[in-house]
Design a protein around this motif. Structure first.
Motif, PDB file in Angstrom:
ATOM      1  N   ASP A 299      -2.111 -21.003 -24.217  1.00  0.00           N
ATOM      2  CA  ASP A 299      -2.941 -20.340 -25.228  1.00  0.00           C
ATOM      3  C   ASP A 299      -3.524 -21.415 -26.143  1.00  0.00           C
ATOM      4  O   ASP A 299      -2.889 -21.813 -27.121  1.00  0.00           O
TER       5      ASP A 299
ATOM      6  N   THR B 207       3.118 -24.128 -28.829  1.00  0.00           N
ATOM      7  CA  THR B 207       2.553 -23.397 -27.702  1.00  0.00           C
ATOM      8  C   THR B 207       1.801 -24.406 -26.834  1.00  0.00           C
ATOM      9  O   THR B 207       1.178 -25.318 -27.373  1.00  0.00           O
TER      10      THR B 207
ATOM     11  N   LYS C   9      -3.825 -20.690 -29.925  1.00  0.00           N
ATOM     12  CA  LYS C   9      -2.504 -20.677 -30.563  1.00  0.00           C
ATOM     13  C   LYS C   9      -1.969 -22.114 -30.694  1.00  0.00           C
ATOM     14  O   LYS C   9      -1.359 -22.475 -31.702  1.00  0.00           O
TER      15      LYS C   9
ATOM     16  N   GLN D  78      -3.616 -23.614 -33.722  1.00  0.00           N
ATOM     17  CA  GLN D  78      -2.964 -23.116 -34.950  1.00  0.00           C
ATOM     18  C   GLN D  78      -1.616 -23.792 -35.172  1.00  0.00           C
ATOM     19  O   GLN D  78      -1.260 -24.169 -36.284  1.00  0.00           O
ATOM     20  N   ASP D  79      -0.866 -23.931 -34.092  1.00  0.00           N
ATOM     21  CA  ASP D  79       0.458 -24.559 -34.186  1.00  0.00           C
ATOM     22  C   ASP D  79       0.356 -26.002 -34.676  1.00  0.00           C
ATOM     23  O   ASP D  79       1.114 -26.440 -35.536  1.00  0.00           O
TER      24      ASP D  79
END
Lengths: 474, 474
Positions: free
Chosen positions: B9, B4, B12, B15-16
């Motif tokens: 974002d 992402t 996100k 997290q990715d």
């Protein structure tokens, strides 16, 4: 600061050394321990030496959570049964009662294998070799510092392999190339290596290998273990890999050494003067005792210290001249510093220092010798090497002289009053093992009676011509 | 494997990166985390760099128990109030309900000071400087990997001093010489340093100092704190020393940095291609991509690898030719390896490799350049240095360009939508701070408006001419 003598009361001597060398003390919660700075500096050096050997096997460090859902442990019945009496359970978190209590890890097979199951898909993901340095908790009813504590520090390795043979070979490699090599090469603690009996193996393992050392009181200390887990965990956690022939469960190992090795170090080399640390391991190898608060002495002490540091020696200068040299020497001996250099005004005038070897402390005449300041670095380095060799030799002699071949259970019970007994496993068997156990003696491991070399270990307890190493154990 | 984008974002994207760079993932118990081998190898290098700086201050490592009796926390009221909502409590041990529940340490002031009380008797025992590397548990309702986790890894230092001034100076020394030096010198994360307001200070401290970094989304991350504890713990635990004037309570500090710094590393340097690690920190500095499974290429890759290793470079050779070069390059970029050397059959013929700098991945034209194999080692070393400089420069630019002087609360709320705001503390005050907080903006720290140098920190929140650093924070 006098220590109880070993011959008078060995357990009390051990407690005295742990306390007076400032290694550790008990924590407020029963069975926990505080590792004090000097003790921890020894542990840090152990960690570094073990870690480099672990990494050399292609194993990577990682970190898994302290908290394990209770249900994870329930997945492997033998494992649960083995650990459940020792568990610490968290029932409140964040101010609320937890709907599902969590266990403080007693060991991490369950949680680590639940992740290995996610990470292993193909034969290309194998072998997967993980290790973590962590604290674990096993509730201890009869705690003893370093030997049995409710919380201890350790490393635990966990691996997954494509074949049973590869997993076995790796378990053996860890035992020989990591544990044995470290224990005999660095700790200078000679060990018996072999396979555990069915009664003594790790809960959940198919085979357990172990390093067992003889303490100075003739009792055994299990210093490290390496387990072949078969497919018990891979089947419980569904760890499968795909190759051209389809899906297969992986074969696994787990293995660990802990802060318990601190106890092994103390009880293998210690004497009535205290701890006795092999030079290679010692966080402080040389202490320079400034005998008198005199500018020339202080200057010379610094000069020698700098020369030693440049030569790669770990050295401290003791300038606490408010205490007597005798008192300070005793304190450094208790701490097991391999070499002491005493330096006073007269020494500086005579261009010398008094070199004292800790390993010879029980033989005062041999221990002390003047060395010229012109070659103090080389003489100190020589002394460090000689001290280490002497320590290693003494430990090996102690082990060999107190290991007795026996032919019967009665002989075994007699021999294990002061040392280890070696008895043919075919003669002893599981029933004989049970009788010994009732009398406080256990089978520490099984060895081949005629191994091809030191690394040649039995693959099973059923092999013919095995010998049992018997001892009372910590 | 596409990430992402940050602009789409940011949370996100974070997290990715954590997942796809294989740094860490969530554990089965809410809020816990598994640090995967690659993530842990970065943490190990952080630990080593911080540890050497801690030891340089004369601090010694030790280890204190995980379990603390509940009553210990109750001794310091503010401390208890601060931590009690986050505690994990063990109520069962060894198969029995415990008569006195024990707390899993959220921090160790109480247990460590209970021992410092035993060890400090005379002024000669001071200063006493202890540190431990440990896991701690604070029950987390809104967990985020590395940033807020129920269990995290950290170091916590605890010291005792004879005077208030000496304790203060040591708290400042740790902030500047250990934390700031490590963050700016190794992580290449520029930080604001200052004192915390009364509302933000550590529960039990008289003064808290902090390092605050700006993440790429303009939010603040508290990267490390150093606290002056005054005599609050020494009075609770009766830590006194004797000198010629009689008995005195000691003055104390505590200080820590944690695995949270992993989050700071990711969010300071990462971009839409993934993680971006400064060369000095990177566990893998160079990856050699073998483009094709060809004996000459493999041989040359090994040769270059050996030359780089000899030059002290941390290198791996990627021979996974079953995957495309493009796919592999993307994966190594996500992991943030500073330099990639691509080597195919044509390259070997032309006596060259393609050198690709990770920090320029968002600018493909600049990133790639052929280098002659005759000077591949020096060119690679240069690229590592340049990449690190570029990373440091970009982070500093990001911080400077997004820090806005403001004159009112409204301006502060506007500015902190995209960055930090700086406002005179006399104009803001505790009442303004409360208004900001209701809007999700906090005072990260207070600085002098005209410090003599970077290390010049306020001694109190009451000093005149302070400025408040304002931001939304993780």
């Amino acid at each position: 600061m006098a220590l109880t003598s070993q011959s008078k009361d060995f357990p009390k001597w051990y407690q005295d050394v742990v306390a007076k060398a400032e290694l550790a003390e008990g924590g407020p919660v029963r069975g926990t321990m505080v590792i004090r700075p000097y003790g921890y500096s020894i542990w840090e050096r152990m960690q570094a030496e073990v870690d480099v050997r672990i990494k050399a096997t292609g194993t990577q460090n990682a970190y898994f959570p302290l908290f394990i859902p209770e249900e994870y442990l329930q997945k492997e019945a033998t494992h649960l049964e083995g650990f459940s009496p020792e568990l610490a359970v968290v029932t409140y978190g964040g101010g609320k009662e937890l709907s599902e209590p969590v266990v403080v890890r007693p060991t991490s097979e369950t949680i680590i294998n639940s992740f290995i199951a996610k990470w292993v898909k193909s034969h290309r993901d194998l072998p997967l070799k993980l290790n973590q340095w962590a604290n674990v908790v096993r509730w201890e009813m009869r705690p003893r510092i370093f030997l049995r504590t409710t919380e201890f520090l350790w490393q635990e390795g966990h691996t997954a392999h494509a074949t049973e043979e590869e997993a076995w070979d790796f378990a053996v490699q860890i035992l020989n190339e990591v544990y044995r090599d470290f224990m005999e090469g660095v700790l200078k603690v000679p060990v018996f290596t072999g396979i555990k009996t069915e009664a003594e193996k790790f809960p959940g393992a198919t085979h357990s290998l172990a390093c067992e050392a003889m303490m100075k009181d003739g009792k055994a200390l299990q210093m490290g273990t390496s387990h072949a887990l078969g497919q018990s965990f891979s089947k419980m956690f569904n760890i499968k890999y795909l190759d051209k022939d389809g899906e297969h469960f992986v074969w696994q190992t787990s293995w660990g050494v802990s802060s318990r090795m601190m106890g092994g170090l103390i009880m293998t080399h210690g004497d009535d003067s205290g701890l006795n640390i092999p030079s290679g391991l010692a966080p402080i190898q040389v202490v320079i005792i400034v005998v008198k608060d005199d500018p020339e002495v202080l200057e010379m002490a610094d000069k020698i210290s700098n020369e030693l540091i440049e030569a790669g020696v770990r050295v401290v200068v003791d300038t606490s001249t408010q205490e007597s040299v005798g008192r300070r020497s005793v304190d450094w001996e208790i701490k097991g510093i391999p070499v002491r250099l005493e330096l006073g005004p007269r020494d500086v005038k005579e261009n010398q220092a008094i070199l004292v070897r800790r390993d010879l402390a029980q033989n005062k005449d041999l221990a002390k010798a003047p060395v010229s300041l012109d070659d103090v670095v080389s003489k100190t380095s020589d002394a460090l090497l000689e001290a280490e060799e002497q320590i290693a030799k003494a430990a090996l002699t102690q082990k060999n002289e107190n290991t007795f071949p026996v032919k019967s259970i009665d002989e075994a019970l007699e021999a294990t009053k002061t040392g280890f007994a070696v008895m043919p496993w075919d003669d002893l068997g599981a029933s004989g093992e049970a009788v010994l156990l009732e009398n406080g003696v256990s089978v520490r491991c099984l060895q081949k009676s005629s191994p091809e070399n030191e690394r040649d270990l039995p693959k099973s307890t059923d092999e013919p011509n095995l010998v049992a190493i018997l001892a009372r154990a910590y």
